[in-house]
Design a protein around this motif. Structure first.
Motif, PDB file in Angstrom:
ATOM      1  N   GLY A  61      13.333   9.865  -5.363  1.00 40.17           N
ATOM      2  CA  GLY A  61      12.724  10.030  -4.053  1.00 40.17           C
ATOM      3  C   GLY A  61      11.219  10.136  -4.105  1.00 40.17           C
ATOM      4  O   GLY A  61      10.571  10.290  -3.079  1.00 40.17           O
ATOM      5  N   MET A  62      10.632  10.041  -5.294  1.00 38.75           N
ATOM      6  CA  MET A  62       9.194  10.224  -5.424  1.00 38.75           C
ATOM      7  C   MET A  62       8.463   8.905  -5.659  1.00 38.75           C
ATOM      8  O   MET A  62       7.262   8.857  -5.596  1.00 38.75           O
ATOM      9  CB  MET A  62       8.886  11.148  -6.612  1.00 38.75           C
ATOM     10  N   HIS A  63       9.183   7.879  -5.994  1.00 41.64           N
ATOM     11  CA  HIS A  63       8.539   6.652  -6.436  1.00 41.64           C
ATOM     12  C   HIS A  63       8.280   5.719  -5.263  1.00 41.64           C
ATOM     13  O   HIS A  63       9.093   4.869  -4.927  1.00 41.64           O
ATOM     14  CB  HIS A  63       9.414   5.958  -7.487  1.00 41.64           C
ATOM     15  N   TYR A  64       7.165   5.933  -4.659  1.00 44.11           N
ATOM     16  CA  TYR A  64       6.807   5.012  -3.594  1.00 44.11           C
ATOM     17  C   TYR A  64       5.309   5.075  -3.368  1.00 44.11           C
ATOM     18  O   TYR A  64       4.653   6.061  -3.665  1.00 44.11           O
ATOM     19  CB  TYR A  64       7.585   5.339  -2.317  1.00 44.11           C
ATOM     20  N   THR A  65       4.782   3.984  -2.888  1.00 41.56           N
ATOM     21  CA  THR A  65       3.356   3.863  -2.660  1.00 41.56           C
ATOM     22  C   THR A  65       3.091   3.902  -1.161  1.00 41.56           C
ATOM     23  O   THR A  65       3.723   3.180  -0.399  1.00 41.56           O
ATOM     24  CB  THR A  65       2.831   2.534  -3.246  1.00 41.56           C
ATOM     25  N   SER A  66       2.148   4.720  -0.743  1.00 35.33           N
ATOM     26  CA  SER A  66       1.889   4.874   0.683  1.00 35.33           C
ATOM     27  C   SER A  66       1.276   3.608   1.264  1.00 35.33           C
ATOM     28  O   SER A  66       0.560   2.867   0.583  1.00 35.33           O
ATOM     29  CB  SER A  66       0.946   6.053   0.918  1.00 35.33           C
ATOM     30  N   VAL A  67       1.570   3.384   2.525  1.00 40.05           N
ATOM     31  CA  VAL A  67       1.028   2.212   3.215  1.00 40.05           C
ATOM     32  C   VAL A  67      -0.503   2.210   3.215  1.00 40.05           C
ATOM     33  O   VAL A  67      -1.124   1.177   2.960  1.00 40.05           O
ATOM     34  CB  VAL A  67       1.584   2.114   4.641  1.00 40.05           C
ATOM     35  N   PRO A  68      -1.172   3.349   3.473  1.00 45.22           N
ATOM     36  CA  PRO A  68      -2.650   3.329   3.424  1.00 45.22           C
ATOM     37  C   PRO A  68      -3.194   2.853   2.081  1.00 45.22           C
ATOM     38  O   PRO A  68      -4.192   2.136   2.030  1.00 45.22           O
ATOM     39  CB  PRO A  68      -3.028   4.788   3.701  1.00 45.22           C
ATOM     40  N   ASN A  69      -2.534   3.244   0.988  1.00 45.77           N
ATOM     41  CA  ASN A  69      -3.007   2.787  -0.316  1.00 45.77           C
ATOM     42  C   ASN A  69      -2.748   1.299  -0.515  1.00 45.77           C
ATOM     43  O   ASN A  69      -3.574   0.580  -1.087  1.00 45.77           O
ATOM     44  CB  ASN A  69      -2.345   3.591  -1.436  1.00 45.77           C
ATOM     45  N   ILE A  70      -1.598   0.816  -0.062  1.00 48.52           N
ATOM     46  CA  ILE A  70      -1.313  -0.619  -0.170  1.00 48.52           C
ATOM     47  C   ILE A  70      -2.328  -1.423   0.636  1.00 48.52           C
ATOM     48  O   ILE A  70      -2.784  -2.489   0.212  1.00 48.52           O
ATOM     49  CB  ILE A  70       0.124  -0.910   0.305  1.00 48.52           C
ATOM     50  N   LEU A  71      -2.696  -0.903   1.799  1.00 49.00           N
ATOM     51  CA  LEU A  71      -3.654  -1.625   2.645  1.00 49.00           C
ATOM     52  C   LEU A  71      -5.059  -1.641   2.053  1.00 49.00           C
ATOM     53  O   LEU A  71      -5.884  -2.473   2.444  1.00 49.00           O
ATOM     54  CB  LEU A  71      -3.668  -1.028   4.052  1.00 49.00           C
ATOM     55  N   LYS A  72      -5.350  -0.748   1.107  1.00 46.21           N
ATOM     56  CA  LYS A  72      -6.629  -0.822   0.410  1.00 46.21           C
ATOM     57  C   LYS A  72      -6.728  -2.099  -0.404  1.00 46.21           C
ATOM     58  O   LYS A  72      -7.823  -2.580  -0.696  1.00 46.21           O
ATOM     59  CB  LYS A  72      -6.803   0.394  -0.516  1.00 46.21           C
ATOM     60  N   VAL A  73      -5.586  -2.646  -0.743  1.00 44.10           N
ATOM     61  CA  VAL A  73      -5.540  -3.929  -1.438  1.00 44.10           C
ATOM     62  C   VAL A  73      -5.467  -5.081  -0.440  1.00 44.10           C
ATOM     63  O   VAL A  73      -6.245  -6.042  -0.505  1.00 44.10           O
ATOM     64  CB  VAL A  73      -4.330  -3.982  -2.396  1.00 44.10           C
ATOM     65  N   LEU A  74      -4.529  -4.989   0.490  1.00 45.13           N
ATOM     66  CA  LEU A  74      -4.234  -6.125   1.360  1.00 45.13           C
ATOM     67  C   LEU A  74      -5.300  -6.366   2.426  1.00 45.13           C
ATOM     68  O   LEU A  74      -5.574  -7.524   2.779  1.00 45.13           O
ATOM     69  CB  LEU A  74      -2.875  -5.927   2.038  1.00 45.13           C
ATOM     70  N   ASN A  75      -5.889  -5.307   2.966  1.00 48.14           N
ATOM     71  CA  ASN A  75      -6.858  -5.509   4.040  1.00 48.14           C
ATOM     72  C   ASN A  75      -8.062  -6.330   3.591  1.00 48.14           C
ATOM     73  O   ASN A  75      -8.355  -7.379   4.172  1.00 48.14           O
ATOM     74  CB  ASN A  75      -7.304  -4.168   4.624  1.00 48.14           C
ATOM     75  N   PRO A  76      -8.797  -5.899   2.564  1.00 46.01           N
ATOM     76  CA  PRO A  76      -9.947  -6.713   2.161  1.00 46.01           C
ATOM     77  C   PRO A  76      -9.551  -8.023   1.499  1.00 46.01           C
ATOM     78  O   PRO A  76     -10.351  -8.958   1.451  1.00 46.01           O
ATOM     79  CB  PRO A  76     -10.708  -5.801   1.190  1.00 46.01           C
ATOM     80  N   LEU A  77      -8.321  -8.092   0.980  1.00 46.89           N
ATOM     81  CA  LEU A  77      -7.875  -9.331   0.338  1.00 46.89           C
ATOM     82  C   LEU A  77      -7.748 -10.456   1.351  1.00 46.89           C
ATOM     83  O   LEU A  77      -8.271 -11.556   1.136  1.00 46.89           O
ATOM     84  CB  LEU A  77      -6.545  -9.100  -0.383  1.00 46.89           C
ATOM     85  N   PHE A  78      -7.070 -10.186   2.502  1.00 38.95           N
ATOM     86  CA  PHE A  78      -6.948 -11.266   3.486  1.00 38.95           C
ATOM     87  C   PHE A  78      -6.615 -10.788   4.901  1.00 38.95           C
ATOM     88  O   PHE A  78      -6.877 -11.490   5.867  1.00 38.95           O
ATOM     89  CB  PHE A  78      -5.895 -12.286   3.034  1.00 38.95           C
ATOM     90  N   LEU A  79      -6.035  -9.596   5.054  1.00 40.44           N
ATOM     91  CA  LEU A  79      -5.620  -9.170   6.391  1.00 40.44           C
ATOM     92  C   LEU A  79      -6.810  -8.930   7.317  1.00 40.44           C
ATOM     93  O   LEU A  79      -6.756  -9.257   8.506  1.00 40.44           O
ATOM     94  CB  LEU A  79      -4.761  -7.914   6.301  1.00 40.44           C
ATOM     95  N   ASP A  80      -7.885  -8.343   6.788  1.00 36.56           N
ATOM     96  CA  ASP A  80      -9.069  -8.121   7.619  1.00 36.56           C
ATOM     97  C   ASP A  80      -9.604  -9.447   8.167  1.00 36.56           C
ATOM     98  O   ASP A  80     -10.026  -9.527   9.330  1.00 36.56           O
ATOM     99  CB  ASP A  80     -10.165  -7.414   6.823  1.00 36.56           C
ATOM    100  N   ASP A  81      -9.576 -10.471   7.333  1.00 35.72           N
ATOM    101  CA  ASP A  81     -10.066 -11.781   7.784  1.00 35.72           C
ATOM    102  C   ASP A  81      -9.170 -12.335   8.886  1.00 35.72           C
ATOM    103  O   ASP A  81      -9.665 -12.904   9.871  1.00 35.72           O
ATOM    104  CB  ASP A  81     -10.104 -12.756   6.601  1.00 35.72           C
TER     105      ASP A  81
END
Length: 926
Positions: free
Chosen positions: A301-321
């Motif tokens: 139940g502990m092994h998961y990555t929060s959405v805000p942390n995932i978005l630190k990758v995805l937003n500047p990668l392409f979602l922000d654009d």
């Protein structure tokens, strides 16, 4: 206790009859409090509550039970209680066994529900167990509840079916669990015709002793793999014919089911009774993958990555654009159409996808943007043009890969319901599309171009292979139109010491077969090398979460030239921050997010966390591999300082088998006279001795005193023992040292003094451990020394500037600072110093030493405890920083980022005209 265990304990509590007196203690026990703690709280002296029916646990929670209908008033009493304030309580809780109310006094968040429903909010209270929570866990207890129930079933089935626990059968077991999860979800979301159909059928058609449970489930699986038009030939029983054809590879192949005991059957029915509409594929996959991993089950139940942390990758990668293009399009139909078409061809590729978190979040975010496009175009009921086949991944283990596929399927259905309505979602959901594709294999061995080929090429996956993806890549042949490809993910972190032989070989091969080049690289570096090669061929962009060690020390010159030579630059980055899971009292690793790609005209973005937890975005023309703005430069070892500094050398390596080193209490046993002791004994410090106090002594024999020393029996015996040790060594260098067995391998000592620098020290200190020893004290090779150097050199080492430099260019041992004279001191850029500058810095060093002396006999460890550093010592360091930083820029630096940018700028200028590193020179004495 982990979160799953806590949820189970809370659920058991609410199932018991409500006991006004016992509830507070049972609640605390459910969150991991030991019986001794509970027993103490039962006493009036330990329970500081001043509210009737109350129990107060200092610094944690104030609980009170009350009579029916008085919950609101009781919560107010708890909030206004002086004891709540004085005992720094974080939570207050009131209940009468019918209603339940609680408040987080730190955030102001509240819970109000029926007593029977409070287990659904157990995540709200996880800080009571020392578990850091994030919003998703607090809002979705279902995922943890389902994980716990599935884990019980999994363990019970393996107990009843030991052959399914073997390596050969474990994939079958995991595939079976994936089928169950789909069925539980499908029966609660009307995908199956009738809510609870799967669980109800098993309950009705299998006997309570469970002798035929496996037959019932196997028959249902067979039905879901049989087309409706083929049902008559399949001779399915009437009770199985009501299930739809699912296929998509999920139910193809063997329909064998493990044997069910009565207990396992009960667990399955209990799981089916949960409300699977509440499943959150963002986090469920990461939790459930621990079920199938024996090593990870303890942190279930502990092994998961929060959405805000995932978005630190995805937003500047392409979602922000994409969002910027949406804003730019406004309501223009053609621009919106072009954006939608562009999105339909975007591929997101995670070559370390685990259970699919990054892919699921990317998919859901893109569906949200697409839905807004459709809304603006008046086409809200339009079917999505974003195919799941564009969300590709590689995962080493088969079960997480299978769960990743399942998570994407669930995410697609939930998005269809959200944006188009349940009727439309159901109409198009089954049968499953066979082209949902995640590869199970070793990402550092597989050819990424085969999995996610450049635009215009094709690959295909056969339907029967969907949930058993082949590793033989020539089998893969899946048509794809191509388009933009964005690589992302959170690859595994593994330092060189902890890598297997195979993993070390993988990194070595990626670096061209140079074994020495891979010796300091974390395993995550392999993904950057592979991504750079892929980008060189395709023009894609990649961003990974990586341990920040790849941007420090010797890793930088080993890794980043490969990335740069492939034509890549760092396009954006998040500087170091803690990336932790939810495990109680488990420290997170320090990571960075780094995006790489071909050069563009756009400014580079550097994201930094400020003191308040917010993020500051800074822009520049380029980002260095040390994650600062500035010219992309790589710091390499130098044999001599680039600045006008004294030479720093290692201390003395004994190579003596322990015979020349003595504890202080062993010195008297040598039977030396006072004069002999003064001649032949010296104090010797390593890093630990210097920092924590203590230290040892060593036999110190100059060649001119050799005859006198050997005339002393106790010394001669030690010298003879050293000779034997060195002669018996397989090392030829040690053999040669036997000729001077009376001496340490090195014999370095200051004629007047030495400035000492610890080789390894804690990262928690604000300043590096540096000090001064006299000419009767020497050092081991575990410390560095500037022998007879001017004291102003110490002021440099003791500064905030220097520790910032060392932390960046030297790297770390585990998390501790690892000092290097060739990489840290010799490269340290210092502007030309005037005599006044040197005098001012000398005075600063003297003030630091005097401040320490005032607290004798406190050790360096005592004095530099971050929570207990004496005010006068801190003030002396502040004055030292003030004096030094004004030499650099005429004022104090605002932060470490500004310090590093200035240091890199100065380093670049100072090394521009330097050739090969000159030989070191010994400093003149003062």
């Amino acid at each position: 206790m982990n979160a799953v265990e806590i949820e189970e304990a809370v659920s058991e509590l609410v199932d018991q009859p409500f006991d006004t007196a016992e509830f507070p203690f049972a609640f605390l026990a459910a969150f991991g409090n030991k019986e001794t703690t509970i027993k103490r709280l039962r006493t009036a002296s330990a329970n500081a509550s001043d509210v009737t029916g109350g129990v107060l646990q200092k610094s944690n929670i104030h609980i009170a039970t009350c009579s029916e209908g008085m919950v609101g008033e009781t919560l107010i009493a708890l909030r206004n209680s002086p004891k709540t304030t004085s005992n720094k309580v974080k939570f207050i809780l009131a209940t009468d066994g019918l209603s339940f109310e609680a408040e987080d006094l730190t955030s102001g968040e509240t819970v109000a529900c029926a007593y029977a429903k409070f287990p659904e909010h157990f995540g709200f209270f996880l800080p009571l167990a020392g578990i850091t929570t994030v919003k998703q866990i607090r809002e979705s207890s279902f995922d943890i509840r389902a994980t716990g129930r599935l884990n019980k079933l999994y363990v019970e089935l393996l107990k009843d079916n030991p052959d399914w626990a073997t390596a050969a059968r474990r994939p079958d077991m995991n595939h079976f669990m994936a089928r169950l999860i789909f069925c539980f979800f499908a029966e609660d979301t009307d995908i199956f015709n009738g809510e609870g159909l799967f669980t109800a059928t098993i309950d009705q058609m299998s006997d309570r002793e469970s002798s035929n449970t496996r037959y019932v489930i196997s028959t249902l699986f067979r039905a879901m793999n049989t087309r409706i038009e083929d049902r008559a030939k399949a001779e399915l029983p009437r009770w199985a014919n009501g299930f739809p054809y699912v296929n998509g590879g999920l139910f193809s192949g063997s329909t064998e089911v493990p044997k069910f005991s009565k207990i396992a059957r009960s667990y399955l029915l209990h799981i089916g009774g949960l409300n699977w509409k509440m499943i959150n594929p963002d986090i469920f996959g990461s939790m459930i993958q621990a079920v199938a991993d024996d090593d990870e089950r303890g942190a279930l139940g502990m092994h998961y990555t929060s959405v805000p942390n995932i978005l630190k990758v995805l937003n500047p990668l392409f979602l922000d654009d994409l969002r910027d293009r949406l804003e730019e399009a406004g309501t223009n139909p053609r621009m919106l159409l072009n954006l939608r078409r562009r999105m339909s061809r975007i591929r997101v590729f995670d070559p370390a996808c685990g259970s699919g978190n990054f892919l699921v979040i990317a998919y859901k975010q893109m569906r949200e943007i697409e839905a807004e496009i459709n809304k603006r175009r008046g086409e809200s009921d339009r079917r999505t043009e974003i195919p799941l086949t564009n969300f590709r991944g590689i995962e080493l283990r088969d079960f997480p890969a299978e769960i990743a596929r399942l998570a994407l399927i669930i995410a697609e259905y939930q998005c269809d319901v959200l944006y188009r309505g349940q009727k439309e979602a159901l109409a198009e959901f089954l049968p499953l599309d066979a082209e949902n594709w995640i590869v199970s294999g070793n990402a550092l061995r597989l050819d990424w171009l085969s999995i996610c080929p450049p635009a215009g090429t094709g690959i295909k996956l056969h339907a029967e292979d969907l949930f058993h993806t082949p590793l033989d890549q020539p089998q893969i042949d899946f048509e794809n139109e191509g388009g933009e490809t964005y690589i992302c993910g959170n690859p595994p972190y593994l330092g060189f010491t902890w890598q297997s032989r195979e993993q070390k070989a993988e990194i070595r091969e990626l670096l061209g077969g140079r074994s020495s080049a891979s010796g300091f690289l974390d395993y995550v570096a392999g993904w950057f090398v592979k991504a750079a090669e892929y980008i060189d061929r395709t023009g894609s962009v990649a961003a990974f979460v990586a341990t920040n060690s790849i941007c420090q020390g010797q890793s930088v010159p080993l890794l980043w030239p490969h990335v740069f030579e492939a034509g890549c630059q760092i396009l954006f980055a998040y500087t170091s921050f803690k990336w932790s899971n939810l495990a109680s009292n488990k420290a997170g690793v320090t990571v960075a997010v780094i995006g790489i790609g071909r050069p563009t005209s756009s400014p580079r973005k550097l994201f930094e966390h400020d003191d308040t937890g917010g993020v500051v975005v800074r822009m520049g023309a380029s980002i260095t591999p040390y994650l600062t703005l500035g010219q992309s430069i790589i710091i390499e070892k130098r044999n001599a300082p680039i600045s006008d500094l004294s030479v720093m050398e290692f201390g003395n390596k004994p190579t003596d088998g322990g015979h020349l080193l003595l504890r202080p209490d062993e010195v008297p046993l040598l039977g030396l006279s006072q004069k002999e002791e003064a001649t032949f004994i010296r104090r010797i410090y390593g890093s630990d001795d210097f920092i924590n106090g203590g230290g040892r002594c060593c036999v110190w024999i100059e060649d001119t005193h050799l005859g006198e020393a050997l005339a002393i029996d106790t010394i001669r015996e030690r010298v003879d023992a050293v000779r034997r040790v060195r002669l018996s060594s397989p090392d030829k260098g040690a053999n040669a040292l036997a000729k001077r067995a009376h001496q340490l391998k090195l014999m370095r000592i200051g004629t007047r003094h030495a400035i000492v620098v610890a080789g390894v020290s804690s990262e928690h200190r604000s300043f590096l451990p540096v000090g001064l020893v006299d000419n009767r004290t020497t050092l081991t090779n575990l410390a560095f020394a500037l022998y007879d150097a001017p004291l102003w050199n110490m002021a440099l080492i003791a500064s905030s500037l220097h520790i910032s430099w060392i932390a960046t260019v030297c790297g770390k041992l585990e998390t501790r600072y690892r000092y290097s004279n060739t990489l840290g001191w010799n490269t340290f850029p210092v502007p030309p110093l005037t005599e006044k500058n040197k005098a001012d810095l000398t005075r600063c060093a003297e003030d630091i030493l005097l401040a320490r002396e005032a607290h004798f006999p406190a050790t360096i460890a005592d004095l530099y405890d971050p929570d207990a550093m004496p005010a006068d010592l801190r003030a002396a360091h502040e004055r030292n920083d003030e004096v030094l930083e004004r030499i650099y820029i005429g004022r104090r630096f605002r932060n470490d980022t500004e310090r590093l940018e200035k240091l890199f700028e100065l380093y670049t200028k100072m090394t521009a005209n330097l050739g090969k590193s000159p030989k070191a020179r010994r400093a003149a004495t003062i």
